[in-house]
Design a protein around this motif. Structure first.
Motif, PDB file in Angstrom:
ATOM      1  N   HIS A  27       5.623  -5.672  -9.077  1.00 42.32           N
ATOM      2  CA  HIS A  27       4.973  -6.251  -7.883  1.00 42.32           C
ATOM      3  C   HIS A  27       3.518  -6.591  -8.204  1.00 42.32           C
ATOM      4  CE1 HIS A  27       4.277  -6.409  -3.360  1.00 42.32           C
ATOM      5  NE2 HIS A  27       3.059  -6.363  -3.839  1.00 42.32           N
ATOM      6  N   GLU A  28       2.830  -5.664  -8.892  1.00 41.20           N
ATOM      7  CA  GLU A  28       1.405  -5.895  -9.210  1.00 41.20           C
ATOM      8  C   GLU A  28       1.246  -6.959 -10.301  1.00 41.20           C
ATOM      9  OE1 GLU A  28       1.049  -3.290  -6.305  1.00 41.20           O
ATOM     10  OE2 GLU A  28      -0.431  -4.706  -7.058  1.00 41.20           O
ATOM     11  N   LEU A  29       2.115  -6.933 -11.287  1.00 37.47           N
ATOM     12  CA  LEU A  29       2.044  -7.939 -12.360  1.00 37.47           C
ATOM     13  C   LEU A  29       2.254  -9.340 -11.776  1.00 37.47           C
ATOM     14  CD1 LEU A  29       4.048  -5.969 -15.052  1.00 37.47           C
ATOM     15  CD2 LEU A  29       1.717  -6.863 -15.399  1.00 37.47           C
ATOM     16  N   GLY A  57      -1.127   2.345   0.072  1.00 42.01           N
ATOM     17  CA  GLY A  57      -0.671   1.488  -1.032  1.00 42.01           C
ATOM     18  C   GLY A  57      -0.442   2.323  -2.275  1.00 42.01           C
ATOM     19  N   VAL A  58       0.509   1.906  -3.077  1.00 41.19           N
ATOM     20  CA  VAL A  58       0.765   2.602  -4.358  1.00 41.19           C
ATOM     21  C   VAL A  58       0.353   1.736  -5.544  1.00 41.19           C
ATOM     22  CG1 VAL A  58       2.619   4.117  -3.520  1.00 41.19           C
ATOM     23  CG2 VAL A  58       3.171   1.803  -4.318  1.00 41.19           C
ATOM     24  N   GLY A  59      -0.045   0.495  -5.243  1.00 41.48           N
ATOM     25  CA  GLY A  59      -0.500  -0.385  -6.314  1.00 41.48           C
ATOM     26  C   GLY A  59      -1.481  -1.386  -5.747  1.00 41.48           C
ATOM     27  N   LEU A  60      -2.367  -1.882  -6.600  1.00 39.71           N
ATOM     28  CA  LEU A  60      -3.341  -2.901  -6.169  1.00 39.71           C
ATOM     29  C   LEU A  60      -3.727  -3.743  -7.377  1.00 39.71           C
ATOM     30  CD1 LEU A  60      -4.885  -3.744  -3.564  1.00 39.71           C
ATOM     31  CD2 LEU A  60      -6.789  -2.308  -4.368  1.00 39.71           C
ATOM     32  N   CYS A 113       3.441  -5.705   1.356  1.00 42.57           N
ATOM     33  CA  CYS A 113       2.297  -6.072   0.531  1.00 42.57           C
ATOM     34  C   CYS A 113       1.028  -5.883   1.347  1.00 42.57           C
ATOM     35  CB  CYS A 113       2.425  -7.529   0.083  1.00 42.57           C
ATOM     36  SG  CYS A 113       1.093  -8.077  -0.998  1.00 42.57           S
ATOM     37  N   LEU A 114       0.020  -5.306   0.738  1.00 41.21           N
ATOM     38  CA  LEU A 114      -1.246  -5.089   1.445  1.00 41.21           C
ATOM     39  C   LEU A 114      -1.902  -6.427   1.802  1.00 41.21           C
ATOM     40  CD1 LEU A 114      -2.678  -2.156  -0.697  1.00 41.21           C
ATOM     41  CD2 LEU A 114      -1.630  -2.008   1.568  1.00 41.21           C
ATOM     42  N   SER A 115      -1.483  -7.489   1.141  1.00 42.53           N
ATOM     43  CA  SER A 115      -2.052  -8.811   1.418  1.00 42.53           C
ATOM     44  C   SER A 115      -1.198  -9.626   2.382  1.00 42.53           C
ATOM     45  CB  SER A 115      -2.229  -9.587   0.100  1.00 42.53           C
ATOM     46  OG  SER A 115      -3.150  -8.906  -0.735  1.00 42.53           O
TER      47      SER A 115
END
Ligand SMILES: O=C(O)C[C@@H](Cc1ccccc1)[C@H](O)SCc1ccccc1
Ligand code: NI
Length: 183
Positions: free
Chosen positions: A153-155, A57-60, A110-112
């Protein structure tokens, strides 16, 4: 350390929540945000990712690990393992953005979200984000390209929006007029 089992999956209602502003940057909050960043670092290290079965992942965003807190981590390395972008943002807010839109030609994941969902996700090509860092200092980020996509994406996660909400149902693979692919 966080591992894949700690990441909440669709359709958990937590992923649809607009999470709360952080009122006090206490030790617990800082430690949690550092753990989120550590997951990203570990997930991009081939050996560690292999050893612990981490999805890269590059963001969480905090709601992805069940936290009702307005904070996110971004960690993007370039191909040679040098760090391109490394942020831990508290109460991030988009202050301005371009009219021009962009998209990743291969779509987003998406990790989710365990399944692949095809389709272009249009994002602003450039954004200016204000936030607070873990020491409580104000941060201003002017982002374009991949960083702009990852930040948006994270926002979205902080507002309960999933990437596939932004895929056009009728023409999922059709770039919008004037939209540019991420270079
Ligand atoms: O689920 C998350 O928030 C993490 C996503 C963020 C993301 C996905 C697609 C496009 C921009 C951001 C993971 O990073 S998905 C895995 C990944 C890994 C490397 C590059 C792009 C996506
Ligand atoms: Ni995601």
């Amino acid at each position: 350390m966080l591992t894949t089992k700690d990441i909440i999956r669709d359709p958990d209602p937590m992923l649809r929540k607009k999470v709360a502003e952080i009122k006090e940057i206490d030790k617990e909050t800082v430690d949690q945000l550092k753990e989120m960043r550590e997951y990203l670092v570990n997930s991009q290290n081939e050996e560690t990712a292999e050893k612990y079965g981490l999805r890269p992942g590059v963001g969480l965003a905090a709601p992805q690990i069940g936290l009702d807190k307005r904070m996110l981590a971004v960690y993007i390395e370039d191909g040679e393992g040098d760090i391109d972008h490394d942020f831990m943002l508290i109460n991030p807010k988009v202050k301005s953005h371009s009219v021009t839109e962009t998209y990743l030609p291969g779509g987003e994941g998406c990790l989710s979200v365990d399944e692949d969902i095809a389709g272009l996700v249009h994002r602003y090509q450039r954004i200016k984000v204000n936030a607070v860092d873990i020491e409580g200092n104000p941060v201003e980020i002017k982002a374009k390209g991949m960083l702009a996509v990852v930040l948006q994406h994270e926002l979205d996660h902080l507002d309960g929006i999933m990437f596939y909400d932004r895929i056009d149902e009728d023409m999922p693979m059709e770039p919008k007029i004037g939209a540019r692919p991420v270079e």
